[in-house]
Design a protein around this motif. Structure first.
Motif, PDB file in Angstrom:
ATOM      1  N   UNK A 133      -5.422  -2.629  -6.945  1.00 21.79           N
ATOM      2  CA  UNK A 133      -6.073  -2.172  -5.724  1.00 21.79           C
ATOM      3  C   UNK A 133      -7.456  -2.797  -5.550  1.00 21.79           C
ATOM      4  N   UNK A 134      -7.872  -2.942  -4.294  1.00 22.80           N
ATOM      5  CA  UNK A 134      -9.260  -3.269  -3.970  1.00 22.80           C
ATOM      6  C   UNK A 134      -9.821  -2.091  -3.187  1.00 22.80           C
ATOM      7  N   UNK A 135     -10.730  -1.370  -3.848  1.00 22.84           N
ATOM      8  CA  UNK A 135     -11.313  -0.185  -3.236  1.00 22.84           C
ATOM      9  C   UNK A 135     -12.312  -0.593  -2.152  1.00 22.84           C
ATOM     10  N   UNK A 136     -12.182   0.003  -0.986  1.00 23.48           N
ATOM     11  CA  UNK A 136     -13.063  -0.180   0.183  1.00 23.48           C
ATOM     12  C   UNK A 136     -12.655  -1.354   1.058  1.00 23.48           C
ATOM     13  N   UNK A 137     -11.722  -2.198   0.609  1.00 24.81           N
ATOM     14  CA  UNK A 137     -11.216  -3.235   1.496  1.00 24.81           C
ATOM     15  C   UNK A 137     -10.436  -2.535   2.610  1.00 24.81           C
ATOM     16  N   UNK A 153      -0.596   4.905  -4.331  1.00 25.60           N
ATOM     17  CA  UNK A 153      -1.771   4.213  -4.875  1.00 25.60           C
ATOM     18  C   UNK A 153      -1.995   4.539  -6.338  1.00 25.60           C
ATOM     19  N   UNK A 154      -1.456   5.659  -6.801  1.00 29.69           N
ATOM     20  CA  UNK A 154      -1.577   6.057  -8.206  1.00 29.69           C
ATOM     21  C   UNK A 154      -0.353   5.664  -9.020  1.00 29.69           C
ATOM     22  N   UNK A 155       0.562   4.910  -8.416  1.00 33.24           N
ATOM     23  CA  UNK A 155       1.838   4.575  -9.065  1.00 33.24           C
ATOM     24  C   UNK A 155       2.584   5.841  -9.476  1.00 33.24           C
ATOM     25  N   UNK A 156       2.576   6.848  -8.598  1.00 39.15           N
ATOM     26  CA  UNK A 156       3.232   8.123  -8.895  1.00 39.15           C
ATOM     27  C   UNK A 156       4.211   8.523  -7.790  1.00 39.15           C
ATOM     28  N   UNK A 157       4.725   7.528  -7.076  1.00 40.74           N
ATOM     29  CA  UNK A 157       5.719   7.807  -6.049  1.00 40.74           C
ATOM     30  C   UNK A 157       6.937   8.491  -6.652  1.00 40.74           C
ATOM     31  N   UNK A 189       1.674  -1.634   4.278  1.00 36.36           N
ATOM     32  CA  UNK A 189       0.946  -0.932   3.223  1.00 36.36           C
ATOM     33  C   UNK A 189       0.985   0.575   3.470  1.00 36.36           C
ATOM     34  N   UNK A 190       0.838   1.394   2.433  1.00 35.55           N
ATOM     35  CA  UNK A 190       0.573   2.814   2.666  1.00 35.55           C
ATOM     36  C   UNK A 190      -0.861   2.986   3.150  1.00 35.55           C
TER      37      UNK A 190
END
Length: 563
Positions: free
Chosen positions: A388-392, A508-512, A450-451
């Motif tokens: 992930x890129x946070x804030x992009x 985003x947490x790989x917890x789908x 994307x989500x």
């Protein structure tokens, strides 16, 4: 009145009511829970009620999955909200108000510690009538013999003269990137220091004394309860803040005083080294079977630049309100690339903070080099984990950058609460025509496949943003604290907004498949809302009209609001 519960956990439970699944958009009448997981959902007629424990919530509201926050700083927020003096706006309207609050606190028992520590808002200079932060001279009015720090979020800190002297911050000090000392026309520090948090571990002499022994644990429990559990949040992606606070978090989860699922991302250098060495699970006690699905290791967090609120984000063009300044990169070429290679072998994620466009391009370059060493799948890198890129996607969210993210299959994470909290201050970043620029582009992310990730970046500077209902509101009405509407074309629909703080955040947490939805095999985390969030007007999601009545974790009610 609110309550938390250590109520019995039923091995098998039938939940009855208006059950709304955001992934499918379908509604169900009943949900069977066994051993903390969902077994099945459907109509009431589908299940045999005989001899079964039931939670009948019919007519009481709408049941949605437990909310998920993909990026939080609970440990940091617990310190600054639970142990510091609040000088937030509202109610403080001006610097004189802040000084008066601090003077009163300094004279009271609450101010008996030597350091006076306070917490204000991220971007509070745009909320105060003075249109600036308090400087050393303002804070010297509070005390000339006790050190004072006022944090305006994680990136902008204000000190009085005593504190500057104790930390050794003078006109000659040199701080590592991206930290920066603001100086006046004479070259003397004004008291404003940006991004000191980013370099504290490199300069122990700059570390602010920690809280009194035993005080942090209580603050942690209260903050987790008030700002997450009471707001219906059941899972967070947490950026680590050192071994001591992480140990307190572990103990609080084991005792069920903190009733959250927490996925950890190593931000501080000590924990990051443990994760890199593969010893974090044993050293940090994460391998305890009691912590399964409660305290988990997610990966790494790096910072490619500083905070945009501090104007320390690395940008290509100078800031509109800081002439000639373009911020600083906080990483060297190859750092992200090497860490991604390691994380891929470990099955872990890499999160890169990149608030400025120069830092975003740097991060994308790093991921591209790492991707070049992988086999491609359908024309995209075959990552083992979601990086992930946070804030992009917040600011500087050009079509080119977002499309490049799509090609690299690196997830941009937008902080939609920032649109509300600091959206007005983007005039100082982009100029007075900031409202016409591409900002907080959740709709574009969905269009690219994307989500639209729900992520608060809660750290105490914007206490309201840990409320998923507020995030849903802002995702729909796109309105700042000052009432400016930014990018109406990027608005989400009600069901998309609900997905952003449930199933999309879980991705985003790989917890789908495990959280954020009502499907067989998912954990039975859910929230009872007072009314249907899909039928509500956006403003009703943030003003208390739609509110959390109960929070359940693994089929157990862990929080409720009394009538």
């Amino acid at each position: 009145m609110t309550s938390t519960s250590h109520a019995p956990h039923f091995k098998e439970l039938l939940v009855i009511g208006d059950i709304l699944d955001p992934r499918s958009g379908q509604r169900y009448e009943a949900m069977l829970v066994r051993s903390s997981k969902i077994v099945d959902v459907g109509s009431r007629a589908k299940f045999d009620f005989a001899g079964m424990e039931r939670a009948d919530l019919t007519g009481q509201g709408t049941i949605v999955p437990g909310f998920v926050d993909a990026h939080s700083h609970l440990q940091t927020g617990s310190r600054v909200l639970g142990l510091n003096i609040s000088v937030h706006t509202p109610p403080a309207d001006c610097i004189d108000d802040i000084v008066a609050i601090l003077q009163q606190a300094a004279a009271s028992e609450a101010g008996s510690q030597r350091w006076i520590e306070a917490q204000g808002n991220l971007g509070q200079n745009y909320r105060l009538t003075d249109k600036r932060y308090p400087n050393r001279h303002d804070l010297d009015r509070v005390s000339t013999d006790r050190p004072i720090i006022v944090r305006f979020g994680a990136h902008v800190w204000a000190f009085n003269s005593v504190a500057l002297n104790e930390l050794g911050i003078d006109r000659n000090v040199v701080l590592p990137n991206p930290a920066h000392v603001e100086v006046d026309e004479a070259g003397e520090p004004t008291g404003i220091v940006n991004d000191l948090v980013m370099v504290e571990s490199q300069m122990p002499s700059m570390a602010i004394p920690g809280p009194a022994e035993g005080s942090f644990g209580a603050a942690l429990v209260k903050t987790a309860t008030d700002y997450f559990t009471a707001r219906g949040v059941t899972t967070i992606g947490e950026m680590t803040d050192g071994i001591d606070s992480l140990s307190s978090l572990r103990e609080a989860i084991l005792s069920d005083d903190v009733v959250l699922r927490v996925k950890l991302y190593a931000l501080d250098s000590v924990v990051r080294e443990l994760v890199s060495a593969g010893t974090a699970p044993s050293v940090l006690g994460l391998d305890d079977s009691r912590l399964e699905h409660r305290l988990m290791l997610g990966g790494y967090k790096l910072a490619a630049d500083g905070g945009i609120s501090a104007r320390e984000a690395a940008v290509w063009e100078p800031y509109a309100d800081r002439a000639g300044y373009i911020g600083q990169l906080g990483l060297s070429p190859g750092e992200v690339e090497r860490l991604v290679e390691k994380a891929e072998k470990q099955g872990l994620q890499v999160l890169v903070h990149a608030a400025g466009d120069r830092a975003m391009d740097f991060a994308l370059d790093e991921f591209e080099r790492a991707a070049g060493k992988l086999e491609s799948r359908d024309g995209r890198p075959s990552w083992n984990s979601t990086h992930r890129i946070e804030h992009l996607g917040n600011v500087f969210a050009t079509d080119e950058r977002l499309k490049r993210s799509r090609e690299l299959d690196v997830l941009p994470v937008v902080n939609i609460g920032f649109l509300f909290g600091i959206g007005d201050s983007m005039a100082g970043v982009l100029g007075e025509d900031f409202a016409t620029k591409p900002l907080y582009r959740l709709r574009t992310l969905l269009d690219l496949g994307f989500p639209a990730v729900g992520s608060s970046d809660f750290a105490g500077g914007l206490p309201e943003v840990s409320n998923p209902l507020l995030l849903m509101r802002v995702a729909q009405d796109r309105t700042t604290f000052g009432g400016v509407v930014l990018g109406e074309d990027q608005a989400l629909s009600p069901i998309e907004a609900l997905r952003s703080v449930t199933v999309d955040a879980a991705a985003a947490l790989d917890m789908e498949g495990l959280i954020g939805e009502f499907s067989p095999g998912a954990l039975a985390d859910f929230v009872l809302l007072s009314s249907d969030p899909l039928a509500a007007q956006p403003d009703e999601l943030g003003d208390g009209t739609v509110r959390v009545l109960e929070t359940w974790l693994g089929g157990k009610r862990v929080w409720w609001a009394d009538s």
